[in-house]
Design an enzyme around this catalytic site. Structure first.
Site, PDB file in Angstrom:
ATOM      1  N   ARG A  13     -22.689  37.164   9.502  1.00 21.70           N
ATOM      2  CA  ARG A  13     -21.263  37.530   9.656  1.00 21.70           C
ATOM      3  C   ARG A  13     -20.599  36.678  10.737  1.00 21.70           C
ATOM      4  O   ARG A  13     -19.414  36.384  10.677  1.00 21.70           O
ATOM      5  CB  ARG A  13     -21.103  39.020   9.948  1.00 21.70           C
ATOM      6  CG  ARG A  13     -21.853  39.478  11.185  1.00 21.70           C
ATOM      7  CD  ARG A  13     -21.738  40.970  11.367  1.00 21.70           C
ATOM      8  NE  ARG A  13     -22.718  41.457  12.316  1.00 21.70           N
ATOM      9  CZ  ARG A  13     -22.488  42.434  13.173  1.00 21.70           C
ATOM     10  NH1 ARG A  13     -21.318  43.034  13.209  1.00 21.70           N
ATOM     11  NH2 ARG A  13     -23.431  42.836  14.001  1.00 21.70           N
ATOM     12  N   GLU A  61      -8.644  50.170   1.907  1.00 23.59           N
ATOM     13  CA  GLU A  61      -9.154  48.960   1.250  1.00 23.59           C
ATOM     14  C   GLU A  61      -8.440  48.665  -0.067  1.00 23.59           C
ATOM     15  O   GLU A  61      -8.258  47.498  -0.427  1.00 23.59           O
ATOM     16  CB  GLU A  61     -10.668  49.092   1.012  1.00 23.59           C
ATOM     17  CG  GLU A  61     -11.507  49.149   2.281  1.00 23.59           C
ATOM     18  CD  GLU A  61     -11.572  50.557   2.903  1.00 23.59           C
ATOM     19  OE1 GLU A  61     -11.044  51.514   2.279  1.00 23.59           O
ATOM     20  OE2 GLU A  61     -12.142  50.694   3.993  1.00 23.59           O
TER      21      GLU A  61
END
Lengths: 317, 293
Positions: A13, A61
């Protein structure tokens, strides 16, 4: 075998974050969205340097995916990021209609994929995301193996027109690919040439495949190792050529064996060159809490499991 | 005859009568389209005819050629994609594609899919819609892109009232107010009907205008969304209110099936096509004005 050196453990990440930092400086059309997980996605530098090009959408989202689709209509290249579970399963229909079917140039960037996010447990450990995304017509699916490759992939997908699912993870893992590398979407990487068996791995399992390869060599088994960072479009030629050479295959991924890389490889081989295959993957199960190492051990996703699978598939040749 | 886009470049009807004629012609298109393939959604389409005619022929600033980016012009998103018949008819008659193509609605190999899509490259459509509740988010994204591009044109969107039952809308409504997306005009088609019956029976929406207000939007209402002058005035007023730090919402009351008497005052024609006799009655009530396709 070809020697690979861990340059120091880093999380994939952070590779995404580093890629975003570079894109922020080089491509004015790149914009970032996040659903209340900025720290986890490591995009603080992009935000600090490009505050007008960052959109904090909150814990919403579905709205994030729709806004990302809309931003492309003004020529922007949105990178919408959150945990893999919330970036796929939670918003499947938004991705399907507003992004994939509408052919929008959205990059869905998903961290904390697979078991290795660890202690949070199964609610956050998606093992179905590759399957969900690869089934969408037109979607490119990428699962890089380390920090350097994730950074390179992040930069490369900005140049590719069309929806992309970029999958990476939480834990610090070996960083062994070159710092300066050109990422070619859809191009398999042959990491080690071998003659007895082909190990086809993606994501965190690529390093495990290299560890297995080394141990197998000590037992006199020559393993070819292929890094499939792009699951769709799949580099079918690389897979078929290697299977023809070695005659058996082990696939390895941090994902359910239903719908993952292994099934894509199996379909390719079934159509072109039927080959015995073993699957290193979770076996249609949810995950659970634990450390990443404990989980990879329990669910059979480490180098040891790969070695056992190789011994098994060799007998089926 | 198909109207060519070039000919419509500076096309702007100021004469209300001409717009009224277009409304009637669009109604004919709608009922003929759904009749031919014995499927589609005439009720909501007829209810929003005046809105579409006003928006595309009087209100929006549009470029001559369709480009997906929509930079330098107003853009529109249809969230409740099932009212595709009215969308297609108005796009065709505005010159985006030949009106003859309305003949292909819902047929195999057509660009006029049951629900609008970009997939077949139909000019005028910028996102697929049909699975409900997604259009407002997309409109917000396009509005944010306009701000980043320094483009002061507006983003318009249309949503069914029943569609507001989808939760994604409320994420979007919260976002737009919280982030001052004040170049967006979202219109709610308040016809009070959905497939299973009245919205207030299926899942009560209550006071839609008040809900938007408390979420931080600037809200105005069009009492009769089937009165062309009221729709034009309402959209003009909404336009005036943009740029003031709040997204603008129009709650527009319409009659589902408007203009065809037996389709009014009921939800029965939400997704049902007329038979031959019913089509004849509908066409009798809406005599040809600008020429059938």
């Amino acid at each position: 075998m070809t020697k690979y050196t861990d340059q120091g453990k880093q999380d994939t990440r952070s590779g995404y974050g580093a890629g975003m930092t570079e894109l922020g400086r080089t491509n004015p059309n790149v914009v970032a969205l996040c659903a209340d997980l900025v720290g986890s996605l490591k995009i603080e530098t992009f935000i600090a340097e490009n505050p007008d090009r960052f959109f904090q959408v909150g814990i919403a989202e579905a709205n994030m995916m729709g806004i990302a689709a809309g931003l492309t209509i003004g020529g922007k290249i949105p990178f919408a990021s959150t945990f893999a579970n919330f970036a796929t399963g939670r918003v499947y229909d938004q991705i399907r209609q507003s992004i994939a079917y509408s052919d929008k140039n959205v990059k869905i960037c998903a961290s904390h994929a697979g078991l290795t996010l660890g202690e949070d447990g199964a609610t956050h450990q998606i093992l179905e995301d590759i399957g969900l995304m690869k089934m969408l017509p037109g979607m490119t699916v990428i699962n890089p193996c380390d920090f350097n490759q994730t950074k390179a992939a992040t930069i490369a997908i900005a140049e590719h027109h069309g929806p992309v699912y970029l999958r990476f993870g939480r834990p610090k893992v070996a960083n062994f690919t070159p710092a300066e590398q050109k990422f070619e979407i859809g191009k398999a990487l042959l990491l080690n040439e071998g003659s007895d068996v082909t190990i086809i791995a993606t994501g965190h399992l690529v390093w495990q495949a290299l560890l297995a390869c080394e141990n197998l060599e000590n037992q006199g088994i020559s393993a070819e190792v292929i890094n499939i960072h792009t699951i769709k479009p799949l580099d079918e030629k690389a897979i078929i050529d290697s299977a023809k050479k070695t005659g058996c295959v082990v696939t390895a991924e941090e994902h359910n064996y239903l719908g993952g890389l292994g099934e894509s490889v199996a379909r390719t081989l079934a159509q072109n060159h039927p080959t015995p295959q073993e699957f290193i993957a979770t076996k249609d199960t949810f995950g659970e809490s634990g450390t990443p190492e404990q989980l990879m051990e329990k669910y059979g996703l480490n180098n040891k499991a790969i070695e056992e699978a190789v011994l098994k598939v060799l007998k089926r040749k | 005859m198909p109207l060519l886009l070039e000919a419509l470049q500076s096309y702007k009807m100021s004469d209300l009568k001409e717009l009224e004629d277009l409304v009637v012609q669009v109604r004919r298109d709608i009922v003929r389209m759904v009749h031919k393939v014995n499927s589609g959604h005439p009720g909501g389409s007829l209810g929003c005819t005046e809105f579409f005619v006003a928006l595309y022929n009087e209100v929006m600033e549009l470029k001559a050629d369709f480009e997906m980016d929509g930079i330098g012009e107003d853009v529109f998103f249809l969230s409740n994609g099932h009212i595709s018949p009215v969308f297609y008819s108005v796009l065709a008659r505005r010159g985006y594609f030949p009106v003859e193509e309305l003949n292909t609605f819902r047929l195999i190999d057509s660009r006029l899919q049951g629900h609008p899509t970009t997939h077949e490259g139909l000019p005028g459509v910028r996102v697929a819609s049909g699975s409900l509740g997604q259009g407002m988010s997309v409109a917000i994204g396009a509005a944010l892109a306009k701000k980043l591009n320094g483009d002061d044109h507006l983003v318009y969107s249309l949503h069914g009232d029943g569609e507001l039952q989808e939760g994604q809308n409320w994420e979007a409504i919260m976002y737009a107010a919280g982030n001052k997306v004040d170049n967006l005009i979202a219109t709610i088609d308040r016809n009070g009907q959905q497939i299973d019956g009245a919205t207030e029976e299926v899942l009560p929406l209550g006071d839609v205008a008040e809900k938007f207000r408390v979420f931080g939007w600037d809200v105005l209402e069009i009492e009769d969304g089937n009165n062309l002058q009221q729709v034009i005035d309402g959209l003009a007023e909404a336009k005036k209110r943009t740029g003031n730090g709040k997204p603008v919402c129009i709650v527009m009351t319409t009659m589902m099936g408007n203009g065809v008497d037996f389709m009014m005052h009921t939800h029965a024609w939400h997704g049902k096509a007329p038979n031959d006799e019913q089509l004849a009655v509908a066409l009798e009530q809406n005599e040809e004005t600008l020429g059938d396709y």
